[in-house]
Design a protein around this motif. Structure first.
Motif, short mmCIF file in Angstrom:
data_model
loop_
_atom_site.label_atom_id
_atom_site.label_comp_id
_atom_site.label_asym_id
_atom_site.label_seq_id
_atom_site.Cartn_x
_atom_site.Cartn_y
_atom_site.Cartn_z
N LEU A 36 0.84 -1.22 0.00
CA LEU A 36 0.00 0.00 0.00
C LEU A 36 0.86 1.26 0.00
N ASN A 37 1.91 1.23 -0.79
CA ASN A 37 2.83 2.36 -0.85
C ASN A 37 2.62 3.23 -2.09
N GLU A 38 1.51 3.01 -2.81
CA GLU A 38 1.25 3.81 -4.02
C GLU A 38 0.95 5.26 -3.67
N GLU A 39 0.22 5.49 -2.60
CA GLU A 39 -0.12 6.82 -2.07
C GLU A 39 -0.98 7.67 -3.01
N ARG A 40 -1.46 7.10 -4.08
CA ARG A 40 -2.41 7.80 -4.94
C ARG A 40 -3.00 6.80 -5.92
N GLU A 98 -6.02 13.35 -11.27
CA GLU A 98 -5.60 13.50 -12.67
C GLU A 98 -6.77 13.66 -13.62
N ASP A 99 -7.90 13.00 -13.33
CA ASP A 99 -9.04 13.12 -14.25
C ASP A 99 -10.01 14.22 -13.84
N LEU A 100 -9.63 15.02 -12.86
CA LEU A 100 -10.41 16.21 -12.44
C LEU A 100 -11.82 15.85 -12.01
N HIS A 148 -1.13 16.21 0.65
CA HIS A 148 -2.08 15.76 -0.37
C HIS A 148 -1.58 14.54 -1.11
N SER A 149 -2.50 13.63 -1.40
CA SER A 149 -2.16 12.49 -2.24
C SER A 149 -2.13 12.87 -3.71
N ASP A 150 -2.81 13.94 -4.11
CA ASP A 150 -2.79 14.35 -5.51
C ASP A 150 -1.41 14.81 -5.95
N ASP A 151 -0.70 15.52 -5.07
CA ASP A 151 0.59 16.09 -5.48
C ASP A 151 1.69 15.95 -4.43
#
Length: 738
Positions: free
Chosen positions: A253-257, A541-543, A570-573
């Motif tokens: 579970l290290n993807e973080e996004r 990414e897909d808004l 934030h997980s987004d960035d």
């Protein structure tokens, strides 16, 4: 993949695209169990009701409506389960941090199990938060194959869990201690044909019993872990995957996004996160409450002791995924502004689906003024997306900031729809860090008030008042949304004047940088907003979703309970979240002022006091020093200059403080106000004359020019004080060349 339980909604609910360009098609996704008509209307000159709204299409009658259910709850579906074959031995291991004080049902942690007749293997939480290990044959449920921990897990704390079967005996370990066993258990132990899931399990052919909590490092071994290895795994605190010996599946579970979780075992048991969940919360090794470990410049990506976890919630929902059942092709000449898909039903009730129509960028008819619609804020407050609207003229914001305590009038087959927002935690008390665009937002309807009996709104209604005034006074303007600005902030450069309106509270970094560039190039900004550029948001990414991390240490300003500082990335960035100024993007650098509080009594709206009557912006008003104007403008939330002693120790070097600001007007606190300074410390109103709002004019040394009336109600006050406040605004617009 077994579906989740459908929550069937009664009444009318709908959503559409939030922003489109004239000439494009708008698609409405409607769920209704009553007949209705639908059309599209541009909102007209009356902010109080639909009188004068322009309906663009004949009303379509829907005599046989259809309901569209929702499917809340997050979990991980693993595409390739374990083979339905007997195991010689097995260990199920994970870290779990449960939320909520009392659970309604069992919750799945790690399972290949579907009750009642595909009961394989699994770790579960009982309603009393006890760990239950089940090692079955893959067939009918057998209570004799359950092993229950004697003690409950502590909510809000990480616990290491391991269930071990060596082929003849079974034991259960929690936090490095054997709490049950070993006790005899005869084989076979067989996973069965059920789906393999994290944070849920199957029941009656459905995926349900979702975990309200965090998971870290779930692992399935095809062998029995000995005591020394269990102790080592507990001591490791989930930082490292185990060696591959006997590992059938492991998810670090290290993807973080994103929505994919990878299996590190080499067996290809990758998973898909359904309904997203929440990344960037840290793992069992991480103390997210230790403020000292998060200095300026802290980067979670380089913190070797942070670990990884994924948070789940039984009410996670970010996209209804409804079918579009109505399409309207907007004419290319459609006038920019706020529109609604208007649904009439019942005895005089309406349901308005609000959206914004932009002018095409290539249009030769571009207006000289661009007005920003604070759509991020509209979304941030949408705590009850499935609340019913009421009869025309009596609509109100369901429950204020927190949303309705119950979603009234909904028959949900025993399952309540989600009702969380950036001010309200999830059902299990997980902090809300993300909201979805593809859901209804009835709080953004144009006639919604803040509460029953109020004439005030801090959302669409607050912005509409200015739109009506501009049109009544002959000013042509275009509109964009916050999301449009985030996507392409260069749109600002098409306009000599930009107007920030209403409650422009939630900003992304790309939008901020775009405004910064615009001003540096000589742009002119009118800000009629309160609580302005306050919280940082980001988008996936897909808004389709918006993220915001609001630490509980900022509870005075809307921070969320249990939202610890270490989770504010934030997980987004990967960037720091919280206040824009904490993230290195302060409002004062662009506009000269910062938000400093709110009013507790929403009926207590007061006036501005004129301070600089000789300033050209007051020409023709007849105002003298000390006179009041803009009746009732200052309410809900407001902004003042950052260079005032009242702001306390800001840490801003004197050389960087804004220079050349002229204060035009001000307003003072009352006993019903909540006031803070730049450091978010509460200001004692007993200390004397406390400013809560200012009106400024600033010719910026760094480029550009700003007029800023720091209050949400600036536009709303135009209908109360057209003669004086309207004249001021006309002077400002004229000075800026309109």
């Amino acid at each position: 993949m077994d579906p989740s339980p459908a929550v069937v909604l009664s009444g009318v609910h709908a959503y559409a695209e939030k922003s489109i360009t004239a000439g494009q098609s708008i698609h409405f996704r409607v769920s209704s169990d009553v007949p209705y008509t639908i059309t599209v209307a541009r909102l007209g000159p009356d902010a109080n009701g639909p009188a004068g709204d322009q309906e663009l299409f004949p009303r379509r009658r829907v005599a046989k409506p259809q309901t569209q259910p929702i499917f809340p709850g997050s979990y991980v579906h693993v595409v390739t389960p374990l083979p339905d074959e007997p195991l010689a031995a097995v260990t199920l291991e994970c870290w779990v941090r449960p939320f909520g004080e009392q659970l309604a049902n069992w919750q799945g942690l790690l399972s290949q199990h579907s009750y009642p007749n595909q009961c394989g293997i699994g770790l579960f939480l009982t309603p009393q938060k006890q760990i239950l290990l089940y090692l079955g044959t893959g067939g009918d449920f057998d209570e004799a194959r359950c092993l229950l921990s004697p003690e409950s897990l502590s909510p809000g704390e990480w616990h290491h869990v391991a269930g071990v079967w060596d082929g003849t005996q079974v034991s259960l370990w929690i936090d490095g201690q054997r709490v049950v066993g070993p006790v005899p258990l005869e084989g076979p132990v067989q996973p069965g044909p059920a789906a393999l899931r994290l944070a849920a399990y199957g029941d009656s052919g459905l995926t349900q019993n979702f975990l309200d909590g965090d998971l870290a490092m779930p692992v399935i071994y095809g062998r029995a872990l000995p005591e020394e290895e269990i102790l080592q795994r507990f001591a490791d605190k989930g930082l490292h995957p185990p060696g591959l010996q006997g590992v059938l599946a492991c998810w670090p579970l290290n993807e973080e996004r994103g929505t994919r979780v990878n299996d590190s075992s080499g067996h290809g048991r990758d998973g898909t996160v359904i309904n997203r969940g929440t990344w960037m919360i840290g793992g069992p090794s991480f103390d997210s409450q230790d403020v000292s470990r998060f200095p300026d410049g802290y980067d979670p990506a380089t913190d070797a002791t942070r670990g990884h976890g994924l948070r789940f919630a039984s009410d996670d929902l970010y996209d209804c995924k409804w079918l579009a059942n109505h399409r309207f092709d907007l004419p290319a000449h459609a006038k920019p502004g706020i529109y609604v898909g208007r649904i009439h039903y019942g005895n005089g009730s309406i349901y308005d689906v609000t959206f914004v129509v932009k002018r095409p960028r290539e249009s030769p008819d571009r207006a000289p003024l661009l007005v920003l619609c604070a759509t991020n804020t509209w979304l941030a407050y949408g705590a009850t997306p499935f609340a019913p609207e009421t009869a025309l003229g009596t609509a109100w914001y369901p429950g204020g900031v927190g949303g309705s305590s119950v979603v009234q009038g909904l028959d949900t087959a025993g399952s309540e729809p989600p009702k969380y927002n950036f001010y309200v935690n999830h059902r299990g008390d997980q902090p809300t860090y993300r909201m979805g665009w593809n859901l209804p937002w009835p709080v953004a309807a144009p006639y919604v008030r803040y509460h029953v009996g109020a004439d005030y709104s801090h959302l669409v209604r607050a912005e509409r008042a200015l739109h009506c005034w501009l049109e009544a006074n002959g000013y042509d303007f275009d509109v964009v949304t916050d999301l449009d600005l985030h996507t392409d902030a260069s749109v600002l450069e098409d306009y000599p004047v930009v107007l920030i309106n209403g409650h422009s509270e939630y900003w992304s970094v790309p939008a901020y940088k775009g405004l910064e560039r615009y001003l540096a190039q000589g742009g002119k900004v009118i800000a009629l907003s309160g609580n302005t550029l306050f919280w940082r948001v980001s988008y996936d990414e897909d808004l389709t979703t918006m993220e915001c991390r609001k630490s509980e240490v900022l509870g005075i300003a809307g921070g969320l309970w249990k939202a610890y500082l270490g989770e504010c990335y934030h997980s987004d960035d990967g960037g720091r979240g919280g206040l824009m100024r904490q993230c290195g993007f302060p409002a004062w650098k662009l506009l000269g002022m910062e938000s400093v509080g709110f009013v507790r009594d929403e009926s207590a709206h007061i006036d501005y006091v004129c301070e600089a009557p000789d300033h050209p912006f007051f020409a023709g008003t007849g105002l003298t020093g000390g006179d009041t104007f803009a009746n009732g403008a200052v309410g809900h939330e407001w902004d003042i200059r950052v260079d005032l002693p009242q702001q306390g120790d800001t840490g801003i070097p004197d050389s960087e403080l804004p220079q050349g600001i002229v204060t035009l007007a001000y307003s003072h606190a009352t006993a019903t106000d909540q006031v803070w300074n730049y450091g978010m410390d509460e200001v004692d109103l007993q200390d004397g004359d406390i400013l809560i709002s200012q009106m400024i004019h600033w010719e910026r040394p760094a480029g550009g020019e700003v007029f800023f009336a720091g209050t949400i109600g600036a536009g709303l006050a135009l209908k109360q004080d057209e003669a004086r406040w309207g004249t001021v605004l006309r002077n400002v617009l004229g000075h800026f060349g309109l």
